[in-house]
Every structure is written in C-alpha cells, then in structure tokens.
Design a protein around this motif. Sequence first.
Motif, PDB file in Angstrom:
ATOM      1  N   LYS A 609       0.858  -1.190   0.000  1.00 12.25           N
ATOM      2  CA  LYS A 609       0.000   0.000   0.000  1.00 12.25           C
ATOM      3  C   LYS A 609       0.892   1.237   0.000  1.00 12.25           C
ATOM      4  O   LYS A 609       1.977   1.245   0.607  1.00 12.25           O
ATOM      5  N   LEU A 610       0.381   2.271  -0.680  1.00 12.08           N
ATOM      6  CA  LEU A 610       1.082   3.543  -0.680  1.00 12.08           C
ATOM      7  C   LEU A 610       0.625   4.327   0.526  1.00 12.08           C
ATOM      8  O   LEU A 610      -0.551   4.736   0.619  1.00 12.08           O
ATOM      9  N   GLN A 611       1.524   4.533   1.471  1.00 14.36           N
ATOM     10  CA  GLN A 611       1.160   5.194   2.712  1.00 14.36           C
ATOM     11  C   GLN A 611       1.240   6.720   2.581  1.00 14.36           C
ATOM     12  O   GLN A 611       0.311   7.431   2.954  1.00 14.36           O
ATOM     13  N   LYS A 612       2.330   7.205   2.049  1.00 15.84           N
ATOM     14  CA  LYS A 612       2.533   8.642   1.872  1.00 15.84           C
ATOM     15  C   LYS A 612       3.196   8.872   0.520  1.00 15.84           C
ATOM     16  O   LYS A 612       3.955   8.014   0.035  1.00 15.84           O
ATOM     17  N   ALA A 613       2.926  10.032  -0.095  1.00 16.72           N
ATOM     18  CA  ALA A 613       3.541  10.360  -1.379  1.00 16.72           C
ATOM     19  C   ALA A 613       3.549  11.870  -1.540  1.00 16.72           C
ATOM     20  O   ALA A 613       2.672  12.576  -1.021  1.00 16.72           O
ATOM     21  N   ASP A 615       3.043  13.325  -4.335  1.00 11.54           N
ATOM     22  CA  ASP A 615       1.849  13.557  -5.158  1.00 11.54           C
ATOM     23  C   ASP A 615       1.141  12.224  -5.303  1.00 11.54           C
ATOM     24  O   ASP A 615       1.563  11.358  -6.080  1.00 11.54           O
ATOM     25  N   ARG A 616       0.058  12.038  -4.545  1.00 11.82           N
ATOM     26  CA  ARG A 616      -0.670  10.761  -4.592  1.00 11.82           C
ATOM     27  C   ARG A 616      -1.370  10.536  -5.913  1.00 11.82           C
ATOM     28  O   ARG A 616      -1.692   9.394  -6.248  1.00 11.82           O
ATOM     29  N   GLU A 620       0.805   4.904  -8.148  1.00 10.63           N
ATOM     30  CA  GLU A 620       0.047   3.895  -7.397  1.00 10.63           C
ATOM     31  C   GLU A 620       0.931   2.649  -7.214  1.00 10.63           C
ATOM     32  O   GLU A 620       1.876   2.454  -7.974  1.00 10.63           O
ATOM     33  N   GLN A 642      10.296  13.254  -6.122  1.00  9.78           N
ATOM     34  CA  GLN A 642       9.088  12.627  -5.574  1.00  9.78           C
ATOM     35  C   GLN A 642       9.506  11.599  -4.496  1.00  9.78           C
ATOM     36  O   GLN A 642      10.369  10.757  -4.747  1.00  9.78           O
ATOM     37  N   LEU A 644       8.079   8.613  -2.096  1.00 14.81           N
ATOM     38  CA  LEU A 644       6.961   7.678  -1.847  1.00 14.81           C
ATOM     39  C   LEU A 644       7.286   6.795  -0.631  1.00 14.81           C
ATOM     40  O   LEU A 644       8.386   6.262  -0.518  1.00 14.81           O
TER      41      LEU A 644
END
Length: 817
Positions: A609-613, A615-616, A620, A642, A644
Amino acid sequence: MAVRRNGCCCSCRSQIWIIFLYFVFFVNIASCQIRYSIPEEMKKGSIIGNVAQDLGLDLKRLRSGRARILTGESPQYADLRTDKGILVVNERMDREQLCGDVTPCSFSFEIILENPIELHRVIIEIMDINDHSPAFKSRNIYLEISEIAAVSSRFDLENADDPDVEINGLQNYLLTPNEYFVLKQQTKADGSKFAEIILQKPLDRETNPQLSLKLIAVDGGTPQRSGTVNIDITVQDANDNAPVFNQSVYRAKVIENALIGTYITTVNASDADAGSNGLVTYYFSNLKGSLADIFNIDNVSGKISVTGSIDFEKDRKYEIRVGAKDQGGLNDASNIIIEVMDVNDNAPIINVMSFSSPVSEDAPPGTTIAVINVKDSDSEKNGQITCSIDSNLPFKIQSSLTNYYNLLSDVVFDRETTSEYNITITATDSGSPPLSSATTLRLVISDVNDNAPIFTKNSYSAHVVENNEPGVSIFTVSAQDADWNQNARVSYLLEDTQVSGSPASTHVSINSETGVLYAARSFDYEQIKALQLVVKAQDGGSPPLSSNVSVKILIHDQNDNAPQVLYPVQTGGSLVAEMVPRSVDVGYLVTKVVAVDVDSGQNAWLSYKLQKATDRALFEVGLQNGEIRTIRQVTDKDAVKQRLTVIVEDNGQPSRSATVIVNVAVADSFPEVLSEFTDFTHDKEYNDNLTFYLVLALAVVSFLFITCLVVIISVKIYRWRQSRILYHSSLPVIPYYPPRYSDTLGTGTLQHVYNYEVCRTTDSRKSDCKVGNAGSQNVPIMDPSSTGTMQRIQSEKSILDEPDSPLEVSSIKCGCA
C-alpha cells in the motif's frame, strides 16, 4: 536311671534307643524318625535326648529353620531347646495316666523345620517305675461259707489293683497261714492276676463260726510294694450245693455309642438246692475302673445291659468276671468278654502344620505350599483317610509321613491372571456313611517383575505453537504395567536422540512420574518445524523392564516475523532515486518493491500500500505485486523530486508490516536530476589548493580503481554463492520483472539503459553531462556531501540478484572546460 543310646551309656545313665525307620526325600521335604525311652515321673526340664546330634543337624540349622514341635491337639510333654539342640521334659509324665494298662506306653510328635521344610517324627516311650503299691478296693472282704461246703470248694477274692505294669505290677498274693484254706493264684486272659481260696478242711460252724484271714498282694518292683485286705469268713449252716454257670466264658458284642439300656447278653447259673438255698443272685466281681458305670447286671435274671458311654477309641474289649451265689452263700464265677464294634463317629481332624504365603509367582511347579496333618480316631476303614482339593485349582496333594500330606504347586503361577487362591482341603474317611472335614487356605501370589510397561498408543503426535513459553505443557504419554506395587511403578525418560544437531533434552523435558512433556525452550518454526522424539517407559522392578514409543511434535507457525524489503535497498547516507522521464505514458513501471516474509502460510501473504507520497495522484502501488506505476501523464509542473512511502503488510493475525521509502526523480536529463538532488558550494580552498587536490584525486582514483577490482571480483564470487543458497532455500518470493526490463546490480528497473559522459571541473557550473545511446542502465546516486558525480557502484548485497546478470559500467570521461 540307666539310659542307653545304641548300646552306649550316657552320663545321666538314661537309656535311649535311636531307630531310624526311614529317611525320605519327597518334594524337598526331608523326614526321619527317632525313638527315645525315658522313665516316667521325670522332673520338668530333665533332658530326654540330644535331637540335633541324633538327627545330624547343627544348631544353626535349628535356629534358622525355626524348629518347633507339632503336637496337634495333644498336650506338649516335651520341649525343644534350639539353642542346645536337646529335648527336655515340659510336663510331668505319669505312665498310668497316659496309657493305663497298655504296654508299651509311648507318644509321638513331630519336629518341623522350614527353609527348606524338614519333618521328623519323635517317639518317646515311657518306661514304668514302681511308684504304686497294690491296693484293694475294700478294707475287708466278707465271705459267708456253709459249714457243709465241700473240701476243695473255691471262693473268689477281691482283686488288688496295681496301676504299674510288667515287673512293677501285681505279681503275687499271699495268705496268712491257717488250717482251713489255701491260696491259689489265677491269671485271666488279659494277663491280670486274681486270687481264690480253696477249702482244704471241712468247716465246723459250732467250732469256728468266724474266721479272720489276711490277703497280701505284692508287686515285683524294687523296692517291693504290697497291699493288705482282711478276709472275714462267716460259716453258715447247711447249704451243700453251690450254683454252677452253664458256660465258663460268655462272649458278646456291642457297638460303640450304644444307647443306655441296650441289651448285651444274659448269664445263667443253676443251684441243685431247693428252697431259699436254691435261689441264685448274680453280681459283677472285681470290676476295674469305670466298668461299674458302663455295664449293669440284673441280680435276678442275669441280664447284662449298657448303663454308660461306650467308646471304641478308648476300649475295644471288656472282660468282666460275673458271680452267682445262692442264699446259703455258695457261689460260682464265670468270665464275660464283650467286644466293642467300631462306628464311624469321628470325622477327620485337619491341622495345618506349616503354610507358606505369599508365594512368588515364579515358584517352580512342585513347590511345597503347606504341610497338613490329618487324624481320625476311628479304626480300620473308618479311620482310612483320603485328602483332596478342587481339581480346577493348580495344586496337588500328596502323602508323605503317616497322616501327613503336602500341598504342592502343579503349574507356574501368573499373578497378573490370578493374584490369590482359596484352597479348600477336604479330608474324607472310608466309613459308611463317610465323614469329612475341610479347611480353607488363602494363598497370596507375590509379584515378580515379568511385564514391561506398555504405552496406550503405538506412537504419539502433538502440536505446539511457536514462541511458546519455556516450561509449557505440550502433551502427555501414558504407559501401563500389569505388574503390582513397585514393579508397576512407571517412570518416563527421554532417549538420547538428536534434533537438528542438538540433544532432544535441550528442546523438550518430561516429567518422570506423570509422562507430561514440557517445552524446554521457546520454539521457532522458521528453524525447526517438527521434533521427532523417543520416550522410554521404565518400571521400578529389579532388573527394570522398559519399552519405547515414538513421539512427533509438530510446531505451528505464528506471525512473528515482519516482512523484509529486499528492494529498493535502503542505504545509510546516500539517496537512491528512480528516474522517470516526463514523456512516459500512463501505467509506466517506475520500480517494483520486492519483500519477503520468512513466516509460512497466510502469515507470509504480502500486500503493498502507498502510505505517503509527494503527489498521490501521480503514482500507485500494486496491492499484490508491489509495482509502482504512474496513474496519469507526467507534466512539467510535477516536482522533480518525488518521495513515496510504501508499507508492506502480511496477512497474519495480528498483521506485521514494514515500510520503505522510494525516491523518484521526474526528469528527462541527468543534470536536471543532479541540480535537484545536490547542493554544491564553492569553497576558496579548492582554488587555493588545486594542485594538492589533483594529486590527491589521482591517488584516490588509483586506490579506488584497485579497490573496485577487488570488490567486483568478491561480489561476483559472493553472488554466485548466494544464488546457490537461494536455489536450495524454501523462500517462495521471486522478484518479478516485466518484459524489456533489465536489472543491473539489483538497483532499479527502468525501461531504457543509458550511457553518460560527464565532464567535471572545479566549477560545477561548467560541468557537462552528455546522454549517450541506450546500452546500459544507470541509476544516479546523489550524495549531498560530495562535490562530484560518479557512476553508482553497488555495495549492498541482495539475495535476489542473478549471478549472471550483466554488469555494465558506463564510461566516464572527465575533462576541463
């Protein structure tokens, strides 16, 4: 008192005859018979004989065998002193009281020894001493004799009684001298003596109406004893015919226990006189002992009947003298012999002389269990005894000495089948109807350790969850032992087996009494998945018996390991970035997060899972595969840098996770990336010391070149070895790389491979970076503390790199502007 022992005189001058009648060895029982002769009336404590010497036994054997005297229901007249091995008088023995007129007078008893059992019979004959004087029942004998009594007429006199026997008994009668009578001594069929006087001169009442004589009875003992009675004779007038019996001896039979009043026989005497001189009366003459209480004669009819108890076992025959006299005083005498017929009125009597209980179950067949004595007071067939036991019991009974029987084992015992026996011994005589008696022996069988413990199952399996607390109970094994008491006490042990190269006892312990298995340590499923043990059950016998059983303990996995990120590699001080050209399409694969979980099953199922980014909306992460892709078109407005944060979670309960930071550089050229990720400063020291730094740089480059060669060779060897280890490991995760992607040094997955030509000067603003043709992949490494940009040399170790992956080092060209 002179005593002989096989013809040799002893100091006590007693005579002992030792007669060994037989010496029998039967079923481990030794027996013999000895005989002693002692005088009656010996004092208590007087020595009878040396039994130990005569039987050939030593004193230790008498004591260890617990020698004792068996007398049954009879009084114990002798006592055995085992400390000296002698027989002594225990009670005063009166021969006349014990045996009466019976000769020889003796009694017997048995001496029994145990361990092993020996049975010896001792017969003691009591010799008579002259301790009684002849005695008459009355002080005076009254006779009435007619004056016309014919010469040679006989007149019976009262007998004297002397309880002594043989030479010490009554021998002669003496009559004081007179002119009318002479004494004549007679002997009965039973050997007893009686006296009668014979008229040798006619009487004359007118001259001597009364005569007084003395009768003296003497024995033959030393010193001689005598008894005297007065004879008073009254001379009667005119009766010249005496009664005469029609038989000189009468014979009759009577059964024992005959009822009172039972008719026996009738005697008859006739008198030729008439009138009162012809009337005859009958009477018993000279009755001995208790005969007057047993028989009665009618003085008129001469009918003899029973008035008391008749016991065949006491007296088998009675001899009675009966007289007949008329009114004138004349008389005659006759003998009556009454034979007693035996009746089976006595049941056998059983006496247990020795009984061994308990008996070990491994006792061999033929072991003597008990010795019993059986007696029957009846005679002939009525006294013949047979002993028997239940035929279903594993025993037999055999005769040894007279009236003695041995109870023997007939099979090998098994306590686990039958722990005790109730043995009923029945003794039956041969009378009609037969009489019997019985006694019951309770025989206990003692245990022998002949059964090994038996587990309730052929094998056991148990389950335990890893990360358990040390000392936790895992499972219980159980074994049963058919033996008893200490032989059935089961102890449990772990056999010395190896589990993963270490003794089983370092993993598991067992309670020796209950069989409960305990964990000796905390288990780790990732190290040991199962334990194969051998448990031994051992009883407490001597020697102990044992049996083994296999126990398999399966260790269940727990979610105790967080996922481990294999890629991208997290470095300490350097920033690793993935480059994404701005011209890429939607769905472009930026990189792939590769992670593994050493747990098993669902505990090792991973999700991403992407927790923080930064630019969400731009990136993905694939939930199952960890692939990071673009989800929209990259624009010029998107930041070059960027960041992630991807979280990797397993499927355990509770779940565990790990996070990884992925740096992405959105740029079309390498300098653009460098300008974003580095911050260069200009220091005057570089200008002032240019020469120093150039020399230093040359030395460093040379050192690094040599070091790189060594490192590259070492890495190659290391990766080759790691690939072999991974090939044999059980890790299920294999990195996935899409088509047309290559992995160089395991540092990233980009669509193209680039060569860069970099020209650096002391002024970084004048540096130049030229992008060459696609040929190899490079990942920029930005180190903020560095003033130069070099091709990244991978120093981290990754277990997922292929050993034969292409290693392409981009060419570096350095020049000065």
